[in-house]
Scaffold this active site. Structure first.
Site, PDB file in Angstrom:
ATOM      1  N   SER A 157       1.247  -1.291   0.015  1.00  0.00           N
ATOM      2  CA  SER A 157      -0.145   0.037  -0.124  1.00  0.00           C
ATOM      3  C   SER A 157       0.941   1.244  -0.148  1.00  0.00           C
ATOM      4  CB  SER A 157      -0.809   0.476   1.149  1.00  0.00           C
ATOM      5  OG  SER A 157      -1.487  -1.351   0.933  1.00  0.00           O
ATOM      6  N   THR A 181      -6.112  -0.524  -1.918  1.00  0.00           N
ATOM      7  CA  THR A 181      -6.639  -1.354  -1.206  1.00  0.00           C
ATOM      8  C   THR A 181      -8.460  -0.291  -1.217  1.00  0.00           C
ATOM      9  OG1 THR A 181      -6.358  -1.421   0.566  1.00  0.00           O
ATOM     10  CG2 THR A 181      -5.073  -3.171  -0.223  1.00  0.00           C
ATOM     11  N   GLU A 229      -4.360  -2.652  -7.087  1.00  0.00           N
ATOM     12  CA  GLU A 229      -4.609  -1.153  -7.434  1.00  0.00           C
ATOM     13  C   GLU A 229      -5.045  -0.181  -6.561  1.00  0.00           C
ATOM     14  OE1 GLU A 229      -4.160   0.188 -10.787  1.00  0.00           O
ATOM     15  OE2 GLU A 229      -3.669  -1.875 -12.053  1.00  0.00           O
ATOM     16  N   ALA A 231      -5.809   2.469 -15.160  1.00  0.00           N
ATOM     17  CA  ALA A 231      -6.220   1.325 -14.376  1.00  0.00           C
ATOM     18  C   ALA A 231      -7.427   1.073 -13.891  1.00  0.00           C
ATOM     19  CB  ALA A 231      -4.900   0.304 -14.230  1.00  0.00           C
TER      20      ALA A 231
HETATM   21  P1  FAD Z   1      -0.743  -4.084   2.672  1.00  0.00           P
HETATM   22  O1  FAD Z   1      -0.827  -3.095   1.883  1.00  0.00           O
HETATM   23  O2  FAD Z   1       0.399  -4.559   3.106  1.00  0.00           O
HETATM   24  O3  FAD Z   1      -1.804  -4.161   2.744  1.00  0.00           O
HETATM   25  C1  FAD Z   1      -2.623  -5.115   4.115  1.00  0.00           C
HETATM   26  C2  FAD Z   1      -3.898  -4.699   4.459  1.00  0.00           C
HETATM   27  O4  FAD Z   1      -3.313  -3.276   5.760  1.00  0.00           O
HETATM   28  C3  FAD Z   1      -4.460  -3.932   3.512  1.00  0.00           C
HETATM   29  O5  FAD Z   1      -5.928  -4.731   4.063  1.00  0.00           O
HETATM   30  C4  FAD Z   1      -4.768  -2.579   3.389  1.00  0.00           C
HETATM   31  O6  FAD Z   1      -5.962  -1.973   3.473  1.00  0.00           O
HETATM   32  C5  FAD Z   1      -4.542  -2.002   4.976  1.00  0.00           C
HETATM   33  N1  FAD Z   1      -3.727  -1.034   5.524  1.00  0.00           N
HETATM   34  C6  FAD Z   1      -2.570  -0.842   4.774  1.00  0.00           C
HETATM   35  N2  FAD Z   1      -2.098   0.709   4.868  1.00  0.00           N
HETATM   36  C7  FAD Z   1      -3.338   1.239   5.822  1.00  0.00           C
HETATM   37  C8  FAD Z   1      -3.373   2.520   6.176  1.00  0.00           C
HETATM   38  N3  FAD Z   1      -2.086   3.759   6.136  1.00  0.00           N
HETATM   39  N4  FAD Z   1      -4.568   2.372   6.604  1.00  0.00           N
HETATM   40  C9  FAD Z   1      -5.657   1.080   7.616  1.00  0.00           C
HETATM   41  N5  FAD Z   1      -5.312   0.263   6.812  1.00  0.00           N
HETATM   42  C10 FAD Z   1      -4.358   0.588   5.504  1.00  0.00           C
HETATM   43  N6  FAD Z   1       1.199  -4.721  -8.759  1.00  0.00           N
HETATM   44  C11 FAD Z   1       1.574  -4.198  -8.917  1.00  0.00           C
HETATM   45  O7  FAD Z   1       2.714  -3.722  -8.493  1.00  0.00           O
HETATM   46  N7  FAD Z   1       2.110  -5.140 -10.099  1.00  0.00           N
HETATM   47  C12 FAD Z   1       0.743  -5.843 -10.762  1.00  0.00           C
HETATM   48  O8  FAD Z   1       0.999  -5.980 -11.330  1.00  0.00           O
HETATM   49  C13 FAD Z   1      -0.174  -6.190  -9.715  1.00  0.00           C
HETATM   50  N8  FAD Z   1      -1.179  -7.082  -9.913  1.00  0.00           N
HETATM   51  C14 FAD Z   1      -1.251  -7.919  -8.655  1.00  0.00           C
HETATM   52  C15 FAD Z   1      -1.822  -9.426  -9.040  1.00  0.00           C
HETATM   53  C16 FAD Z   1      -2.875  -9.908  -7.905  1.00  0.00           C
HETATM   54  C17 FAD Z   1      -3.663 -10.862  -8.357  1.00  0.00           C
HETATM   55  C18 FAD Z   1      -2.554  -9.596  -6.398  1.00  0.00           C
HETATM   56  C19 FAD Z   1      -3.543  -9.727  -5.468  1.00  0.00           C
HETATM   57  C20 FAD Z   1      -2.146  -8.158  -6.553  1.00  0.00           C
HETATM   58  C21 FAD Z   1      -1.003  -7.602  -7.777  1.00  0.00           C
HETATM   59  N9  FAD Z   1      -1.254  -6.246  -7.360  1.00  0.00           N
HETATM   60  C22 FAD Z   1       0.544  -5.793  -8.418  1.00  0.00           C
HETATM   61  C23 FAD Z   1      -0.830  -6.032  -5.248  1.00  0.00           C
HETATM   62  C24 FAD Z   1      -1.201  -5.514  -4.729  1.00  0.00           C
HETATM   63  O9  FAD Z   1      -1.329  -4.087  -5.306  1.00  0.00           O
HETATM   64  C25 FAD Z   1      -1.699  -4.924  -4.059  1.00  0.00           C
HETATM   65  O10 FAD Z   1      -1.594  -6.635  -2.878  1.00  0.00           O
HETATM   66  C26 FAD Z   1      -1.794  -3.608  -2.908  1.00  0.00           C
HETATM   67  O11 FAD Z   1      -1.293  -2.714  -2.824  1.00  0.00           O
HETATM   68  C27 FAD Z   1      -1.847  -3.964  -1.508  1.00  0.00           C
HETATM   69  O12 FAD Z   1      -0.294  -4.504  -1.069  1.00  0.00           O
HETATM   70  P2  FAD Z   1      -0.431  -5.802   0.499  1.00  0.00           P
HETATM   71  O13 FAD Z   1      -0.750  -6.857  -0.516  1.00  0.00           O
HETATM   72  O14 FAD Z   1       1.370  -5.324   0.596  1.00  0.00           O
HETATM   73  O15 FAD Z   1      -1.018  -5.053   1.428  1.00  0.00           O
END
Ligand code: FAD
Length: 405
Positions: free
Chosen positions: A137, A386, A384, A263
């Site tokens: 994120s 959360t 894209e 996107a």
């Molecule tokens: P984290 O950032 O670790 O978040 C975990 C939880 O904490 C979430 O519920 C989030 O909402 C919450 N959270 C985080 N920060 C805060 C805050 N400040 N306040 C409150 N809540 C918070 N990325 C690319 O770059 N290119 C791609 O092509 C791409 N394709 C993807 C395809 C799939 C199938 C998936 C699952 C993901 C893909 N992603 C891609 C990555 C995606 O963009 C990330 O998974 C997303 O940005 C969330 O990051 P994270 O999974 O590390 O979750």
């Protein structure tokens, strides 16, 4: 097909044609075996060039083979692809909005000429590397770094500039990206990295051919969502790229964030397609399935579910159409996109679950679409930006107070 407030009446001929082409493509080439792909965890790669032939990759861009169709036409295309499967729309979103868009907007003439035609035709596949294992994120905290080829490392802090001279003849990239759609099948990756040779180590975009020494693209296999899409990592171990592989037109987080806005626009439309497909499956099933001596569609409880689904889908459609109008005249802001992505994906997640309910036990199988769409929406809700992050974007917009950095 659900269009309760007759939005179709306002479409021009080109928009109808693009929508119908995509709808027929999905009916003929996607729906018959997408359930099998979902079960097997595979993407129908034979469709990649076919989608290119039909102009499904970034047709809203201008030049280099792209016809510059209206934003509504582009949205309708995303809607029809996602009615097939979110994996299909993800393919088109990544290729078009996350790879072709930055090359078109920020690339050199040589980069545009080299990549845009073959990406547009589906002869080459691109991927977008922003997310890292420790930074999802908050991508601005990325650790992936670029150093001048002649640079000597002086600090472990990726934001710290090195002593490298500006006249080195290329960069060395190190770091790792994860959750990257299509990385295992990509020919080129748009990799976002901190340029440690420049002051304050700004984020820059690098076009990295995946056959370069030091690049690895392992596939992630354990997914229970977006199964009909290939997802992987990008490992960068002393990867050398020439100066001409840097996107010259952008520096800083504006680069990746502007791509994400494009996107997310497509996602706001696409999610409506997934929900509509789940609704149509549920409506048909309710009319066909007999219990207690007649179709379950005669029960008020089932009609309540269908009425609510149709209403929520219609509201989301209206938001998507409005977004298209704003984008067309240059008034669309990222905050508008946040509201539409946030709302429409949540809507699709909730309504595909209700559709699944209407199908009873059959609803949990891949023979029907709602459970597949529901599972897919868990990814779309998360990638894209959360749902939570878009909530914070709106919170800041509404109060003027950022609840995050
Ligand atoms: P984290 O950032 O670790 O978040 C975990 C939880 O904490 C979430 O519920 C989030 O909402 C919450 N959270 C985080 N920060 C805060 C805050 N400040 N306040 C409150 N809540 C918070 N990325 C690319 O770059 N290119 C791609 O092509 C791409 N394709 C993807 C395809 C799939 C199938 C998936 C699952 C993901 C893909 N992603 C891609 C990555 C995606 O963009 C990330 O998974 C997303 O940005 C969330 O990051 P994270 O999974 O590390 O979750």
């Amino acid at each position: 097909m659900l269009d309760f407030v007759r939005l179709e009446a306002d479409l021009d001929q080109e928009e109808r044609m693009i929508r119908d082409t995509a709808r027929e493509f999905v009916d003929e080439h996607v729906k018959p075996d997408i359930g099998d792909h979902f079960e097997a965890g595979t993407f129908p790669t034979d469709l990649i060039p076919k989608m290119g032939e039909l102009g499904f990759y970034a047709p809203n861009l201008e030049g280099y083979g792209s016809p510059n169709v209206s934003e509504t036409a582009y949205g309708l295309l995303m809607q029809e692809l996602e009615a097939g499967d979110s994996g299909l729309r993800s393919m088109a979103s990544v290729q078009g909005a996350l790879v072709m868009y930055p090359i078109r907007a920020y690339g050199s003439e040589a980069q545009k000429e080299e990549w845009l035609p073959k990406l547009g035709e589906g002869e080459a596949v691109g991927c977008f590397g922003l997310t890292e294992p420790e930074h999802g994120s908050n991508p601005s905290a990325m650790e992936t770094r670029a150093e001048r080829d002649s640079a000597e490392e002086t600090s472990a802090d990726p934001r710290e500039p090195t002593n490298a001279s500006r006249d080195g003849d290329g960069y060395v990239l190190n770091g790792s990206k994860t959750w990257i759609t299509n990385s295992p099948i990509a020919d080129v990756a748009v990799v976002w990295a901190r340029d440690r040779s420049a002051e304050n180590a700004p984020v820059r975009g690098f076009l990295v051919e995946t056959d370069r020494d030091g690049v690895s693209t392992n596939k992630i296999t354990e997914k229970l969502s977006l199964r009909a899409s290939i997802t992987g990592e990008i490992g960068l171990n002393d990867v050398r790229v020439p100066e001409e592989n840097v996107l010259p037109g952008v520096s800083g987080m504006k680069g990746p964030l502007s791509c994400l806005t494009q996107a997310r626009y497509g996602i706001a439309w696409g999610a409506v397609g997934a929900a509509r497909d789940a609704f149509e499956e549920a409506r048909q099933y309710a009319k066909d399935r007999e219990q207690f001596g007649g179709p379950i569609a005669r029960f008020q409880l089932q009609q309540d579910k269908l009425a609510e689904m149709a209403t929520q889908i219609t509201l989301a459609q209206l938001l998507a159409y409005r977004l298209a109008a704003l984008k067309e005249r240059g008034d669309m802001r990222p905050q508008h996109v946040s509201m539409a992505k946030r709302n429409n994906v949540r809507m699709a997640r909730e309504q595909s679950r209700v559709a699944r309910e209407i199908l009873g036990g059959n609803g949990i199988t891949t023979d029907y679409s709602p459970m597949r769409h529901l599972a897919n929406m868990e990814t779309v809700y998360t990638y894209e930006g959360t749902h939570d992050i878009h909530t914070l974007v709106l919170g800041e917009e509404l109060t003027g107070i950022p609840a995050y950095e």
